[in-house]
Design a protein around this motif. Structure first.
Motif, PDB file in Angstrom:
ATOM      1  N   SER A  88       0.760  -1.187  -0.087  1.00  0.00           N
ATOM      2  CA  SER A  88      -0.029   0.069   0.130  1.00  0.00           C
ATOM      3  C   SER A  88       0.765   1.103   0.020  1.00  0.00           C
ATOM      4  CB  SER A  88      -0.948   0.058   1.146  1.00  0.00           C
ATOM      5  OG  SER A  88      -1.524  -0.970   1.501  1.00  0.00           O
ATOM      6  N   PHE A  89       1.898   1.175   0.911  1.00  0.00           N
ATOM      7  CA  PHE A  89       2.726   2.087   1.046  1.00  0.00           C
ATOM      8  C   PHE A  89       3.805   2.423  -0.180  1.00  0.00           C
ATOM      9  CE2 PHE A  89       1.726   2.432   5.480  1.00  0.00           C
ATOM     10  CZ  PHE A  89       1.704   3.741   5.684  1.00  0.00           C
ATOM     11  N   ASN A  90       4.045   1.351  -0.609  1.00  0.00           N
ATOM     12  CA  ASN A  90       5.054   1.392  -1.999  1.00  0.00           C
ATOM     13  C   ASN A  90       4.419   1.964  -3.071  1.00  0.00           C
ATOM     14  OD1 ASN A  90       7.230   0.398  -0.579  1.00  0.00           O
ATOM     15  ND2 ASN A  90       7.065  -1.455  -1.384  1.00  0.00           N
ATOM     16  N   VAL A  91       3.036   1.811  -3.416  1.00  0.00           N
ATOM     17  CA  VAL A  91       2.301   2.053  -4.278  1.00  0.00           C
ATOM     18  C   VAL A  91       2.083   3.900  -4.455  1.00  0.00           C
ATOM     19  CG1 VAL A  91      -0.296   2.502  -5.342  1.00  0.00           C
ATOM     20  CG2 VAL A  91       0.922   0.247  -4.828  1.00  0.00           C
ATOM     21  N   LEU A  92       1.930   4.191  -3.061  1.00  0.00           N
ATOM     22  CA  LEU A  92       1.826   5.901  -3.080  1.00  0.00           C
ATOM     23  C   LEU A  92       3.330   6.486  -3.124  1.00  0.00           C
ATOM     24  CD1 LEU A  92      -0.854   5.902  -0.269  1.00  0.00           C
ATOM     25  CD2 LEU A  92      -1.027   6.532  -2.387  1.00  0.00           C
ATOM     26  N   ILE A  93       4.102   5.632  -2.376  1.00  0.00           N
ATOM     27  CA  ILE A  93       5.732   6.333  -2.508  1.00  0.00           C
ATOM     28  C   ILE A  93       6.041   6.194  -4.095  1.00  0.00           C
ATOM     29  CG2 ILE A  93       8.072   5.831  -2.055  1.00  0.00           C
ATOM     30  CD1 ILE A  93       6.899   4.871   0.720  1.00  0.00           C
ATOM     31  N   ASP A  94       5.627   5.205  -4.769  1.00  0.00           N
ATOM     32  CA  ASP A  94       6.348   5.302  -6.140  1.00  0.00           C
ATOM     33  C   ASP A  94       5.614   6.267  -7.146  1.00  0.00           C
ATOM     34  OD1 ASP A  94       7.642   3.874  -8.404  1.00  0.00           O
ATOM     35  OD2 ASP A  94       5.580   3.127  -8.940  1.00  0.00           O
ATOM     36  N   GLU A  95       4.311   6.392  -6.934  1.00  0.00           N
ATOM     37  CA  GLU A  95       3.456   7.539  -7.549  1.00  0.00           C
ATOM     38  C   GLU A  95       4.278   9.053  -7.260  1.00  0.00           C
ATOM     39  OE1 GLU A  95       1.042  10.417  -9.145  1.00  0.00           O
ATOM     40  OE2 GLU A  95       1.585  10.036  -7.201  1.00  0.00           O
ATOM     41  N   ARG A  96       4.468   9.145  -5.977  1.00  0.00           N
ATOM     42  CA  ARG A  96       5.202  10.491  -5.718  1.00  0.00           C
ATOM     43  C   ARG A  96       6.525  10.539  -6.329  1.00  0.00           C
ATOM     44  NH1 ARG A  96       2.128  14.387  -5.325  1.00  0.00           N
ATOM     45  NH2 ARG A  96       1.588  13.122  -6.934  1.00  0.00           N
ATOM     46  N   CYS A  97       7.395   9.407  -6.331  1.00  0.00           N
ATOM     47  CA  CYS A  97       8.549   9.457  -6.830  1.00  0.00           C
ATOM     48  C   CYS A  97       8.435   9.829  -8.383  1.00  0.00           C
ATOM     49  CB  CYS A  97       9.407   8.132  -6.524  1.00  0.00           C
ATOM     50  SG  CYS A  97      10.086   8.114  -4.859  1.00  0.00           S
ATOM     51  N   LYS A  98       7.614   9.156  -9.117  1.00  0.00           N
ATOM     52  CA  LYS A  98       7.500   9.294 -10.435  1.00  0.00           C
ATOM     53  C   LYS A  98       7.185  10.753 -10.868  1.00  0.00           C
ATOM     54  CE  LYS A  98       6.278   4.355 -11.649  1.00  0.00           C
ATOM     55  NZ  LYS A  98       5.456   3.236 -11.937  1.00  0.00           N
ATOM     56  N   LYS A  99       6.664  11.411  -9.986  1.00  0.00           N
ATOM     57  CA  LYS A  99       6.193  12.737 -10.023  1.00  0.00           C
ATOM     58  C   LYS A  99       6.962  13.833  -9.576  1.00  0.00           C
ATOM     59  CE  LYS A  99       2.076  11.878 -11.823  1.00  0.00           C
ATOM     60  NZ  LYS A  99       1.693  11.795 -13.397  1.00  0.00           N
ATOM     61  N   ARG A 100       8.189  13.162  -9.166  1.00  0.00           N
ATOM     62  CA  ARG A 100       9.470  13.933  -8.724  1.00  0.00           C
ATOM     63  C   ARG A 100       9.011  14.583  -7.414  1.00  0.00           C
ATOM     64  NH1 ARG A 100      13.455  14.872 -12.932  1.00  0.00           N
ATOM     65  NH2 ARG A 100      12.770  13.627 -14.687  1.00  0.00           N
ATOM     66  N   LYS A 101       8.241  14.160  -6.509  1.00  0.00           N
ATOM     67  CA  LYS A 101       7.706  14.639  -5.310  1.00  0.00           C
ATOM     68  C   LYS A 101       8.382  13.911  -4.281  1.00  0.00           C
ATOM     69  CE  LYS A 101       3.814  16.983  -7.534  1.00  0.00           C
ATOM     70  NZ  LYS A 101       3.692  18.316  -7.214  1.00  0.00           N
ATOM     71  N   LEU A 102       9.738  13.771  -4.234  1.00  0.00           N
ATOM     72  CA  LEU A 102      10.341  13.251  -3.153  1.00  0.00           C
ATOM     73  C   LEU A 102      10.127  13.400  -1.716  1.00  0.00           C
ATOM     74  CD1 LEU A 102      11.636  12.067  -5.790  1.00  0.00           C
ATOM     75  CD2 LEU A 102      13.668  11.463  -4.333  1.00  0.00           C
ATOM     76  N   ASP A 103      10.121  14.806  -1.454  1.00  0.00           N
ATOM     77  CA  ASP A 103       9.498  15.258  -0.127  1.00  0.00           C
ATOM     78  C   ASP A 103       8.093  14.634   0.369  1.00  0.00           C
ATOM     79  OD1 ASP A 103       8.526  16.746  -2.246  1.00  0.00           O
ATOM     80  OD2 ASP A 103       7.706  18.630  -0.893  1.00  0.00           O
ATOM     81  N   GLU A 104       7.145  14.542  -0.487  1.00  0.00           N
ATOM     82  CA  GLU A 104       5.928  13.815  -0.120  1.00  0.00           C
ATOM     83  C   GLU A 104       6.341  12.320   0.141  1.00  0.00           C
ATOM     84  OE1 GLU A 104       2.771  14.857  -2.612  1.00  0.00           O
ATOM     85  OE2 GLU A 104       3.483  17.009  -2.810  1.00  0.00           O
ATOM     86  N   ALA A 105       7.096  11.817  -0.842  1.00  0.00           N
ATOM     87  CA  ALA A 105       7.384  10.293  -0.879  1.00  0.00           C
ATOM     88  C   ALA A 105       8.114  10.038   0.562  1.00  0.00           C
ATOM     89  CB  ALA A 105       8.368   9.847  -2.083  1.00  0.00           C
ATOM     90  N   ASN A 106       8.969  10.913   0.879  1.00  0.00           N
ATOM     91  CA  ASN A 106       9.666  10.727   2.207  1.00  0.00           C
ATOM     92  C   ASN A 106       8.768  11.074   3.298  1.00  0.00           C
ATOM     93  OD1 ASN A 106      12.200  10.433   3.299  1.00  0.00           O
ATOM     94  ND2 ASN A 106      12.192  12.248   4.329  1.00  0.00           N
ATOM     95  N   ARG A 107       7.550  11.611   3.475  1.00  0.00           N
ATOM     96  CA  ARG A 107       6.691  11.817   4.569  1.00  0.00           C
ATOM     97  C   ARG A 107       5.920  10.464   4.519  1.00  0.00           C
ATOM     98  NH1 ARG A 107       6.453  17.141   2.828  1.00  0.00           N
ATOM     99  NH2 ARG A 107       4.621  16.942   1.645  1.00  0.00           N
ATOM    100  N   LEU A 108       5.493   9.840   3.361  1.00  0.00           N
ATOM    101  CA  LEU A 108       4.910   8.591   3.501  1.00  0.00           C
ATOM    102  C   LEU A 108       5.965   7.647   4.131  1.00  0.00           C
ATOM    103  CD1 LEU A 108       3.354   8.807  -0.072  1.00  0.00           C
ATOM    104  CD2 LEU A 108       2.170   8.520   2.021  1.00  0.00           C
ATOM    105  N   LEU A 109       6.994   7.554   3.708  1.00  0.00           N
ATOM    106  CA  LEU A 109       7.950   6.536   4.459  1.00  0.00           C
ATOM    107  C   LEU A 109       8.075   6.740   5.795  1.00  0.00           C
ATOM    108  CD1 LEU A 109      10.336   4.302   4.157  1.00  0.00           C
ATOM    109  CD2 LEU A 109      12.018   6.265   3.699  1.00  0.00           C
ATOM    110  N   GLU A 110       8.054   8.091   6.215  1.00  0.00           N
ATOM    111  CA  GLU A 110       8.061   8.282   7.693  1.00  0.00           C
ATOM    112  C   GLU A 110       6.734   7.833   8.545  1.00  0.00           C
ATOM    113  OE1 GLU A 110       8.658  12.423   7.902  1.00  0.00           O
ATOM    114  OE2 GLU A 110      10.697  12.157   7.732  1.00  0.00           O
ATOM    115  N   LEU A 111       5.651   7.985   7.644  1.00  0.00           N
ATOM    116  CA  LEU A 111       4.287   7.347   8.008  1.00  0.00           C
ATOM    117  C   LEU A 111       4.356   5.798   8.152  1.00  0.00           C
ATOM    118  CD1 LEU A 111       1.311   8.053   9.134  1.00  0.00           C
ATOM    119  CD2 LEU A 111       0.704   7.954   6.585  1.00  0.00           C
ATOM    120  N   MET A 112       4.966   5.313   7.184  1.00  0.00           N
ATOM    121  CA  MET A 112       5.046   4.088   7.044  1.00  0.00           C
ATOM    122  C   MET A 112       5.650   3.475   8.454  1.00  0.00           C
ATOM    123  SD  MET A 112       6.949   2.232   4.056  1.00  0.00           S
ATOM    124  CE  MET A 112       6.813   0.438   3.696  1.00  0.00           C
ATOM    125  N   ILE A 113       6.873   4.047   8.806  1.00  0.00           N
ATOM    126  CA  ILE A 113       7.749   3.641  10.076  1.00  0.00           C
ATOM    127  C   ILE A 113       6.997   3.721  10.989  1.00  0.00           C
ATOM    128  CG2 ILE A 113       9.748   3.870  11.016  1.00  0.00           C
ATOM    129  CD1 ILE A 113      10.971   4.587   8.138  1.00  0.00           C
TER     130      ILE A 113
END
Length: 184
Positions: A88-113
């Motif tokens: 679930s998290f990887n799907v959203l993180i991947d989408e954000r990374c593809k859109k070059r929004k790594l700050d949002e992807a990083n926040r998702l990673l933090e939420l994941m942890i």
């Protein structure tokens, strides 16, 4: 779905596995609104939605570029006490990374942890790929090194795989650091 079976003299009551399979097929065919209708039908019949149901539809929305509906569903998922998985998290993180929004992807990673979901090598590969796409080679190499060490202090506890190294080598080559790529 049930009414369509009556014409054949058979009454077949679909379960969550049936719905999840059909929703997945509809999403893969690009029929996201049909998949959403089936999702709503499940709710209407009182079928408990699970992580697979939500994640499949979230992925479908991300694939058609509808980030808002995907995140809205993710929030609903957590509000309904359905625990997001690493997928679930990887799907959203991947989408954000593809859109070059790594700050949002990083926040998702933090939420994941925070939610007790351990990132996998695939999670970190998504990040490294995203970093390489925006030319951020130093943080990519640092992440790869942390993975290679199995650095528990940084929270990166999975080892890199061939995809990890290939991603970094490709990123290095794209920014002209071929010698560094060879030495990796």
């Amino acid at each position: 779905m049930v009414n369509e079976n009556i014409g054949f003299g058979v009454i077949c009551w679909p379960n969550i596995f049936t719905y999840n399979t059909i929703i997945d097929g509809l999403c893969k065919a690009g029929l996201i609104e049909k998949a959403r209708e089936l999702f709503l039908e499940m709710k209407g019949f009182g079928i408990s939605l699970d992580t697979v149901t939500y994640t499949t539809l979230i992925h479908g929305f991300c694939c058609v570029g509808d980030w808002k509906k995907g995140t809205s569903l993710f929030i609903e998922m957590m509000d309904q006490d359905v625990r997001p998985s690493v997928v679930s998290f990887n799907v959203l993180i991947d989408e954000r990374c593809k859109k070059r929004k790594l700050d949002e992807a990083n926040r998702l990673l933090e939420l994941m942890i925070q939610r007790g979901v351990d990132p996998t090598v695939y999670t970190y590969n998504i990040f490294m790929n995203g970093l390489c796409k925006i030319g951020e080679i130093s943080p990519t190499i640092k992440l790869l090194e942390e993975m290679a060490k199995g650095n528990e202090e940084s929270g990166v506890i999975c080892r890199p795989n061939v995809v990890s190294y290939s991603t970094v080598i490709d990123g290095l080559c794209k920014v002209g650091l071929v010698k560094k790529a060879i030495n990796l």
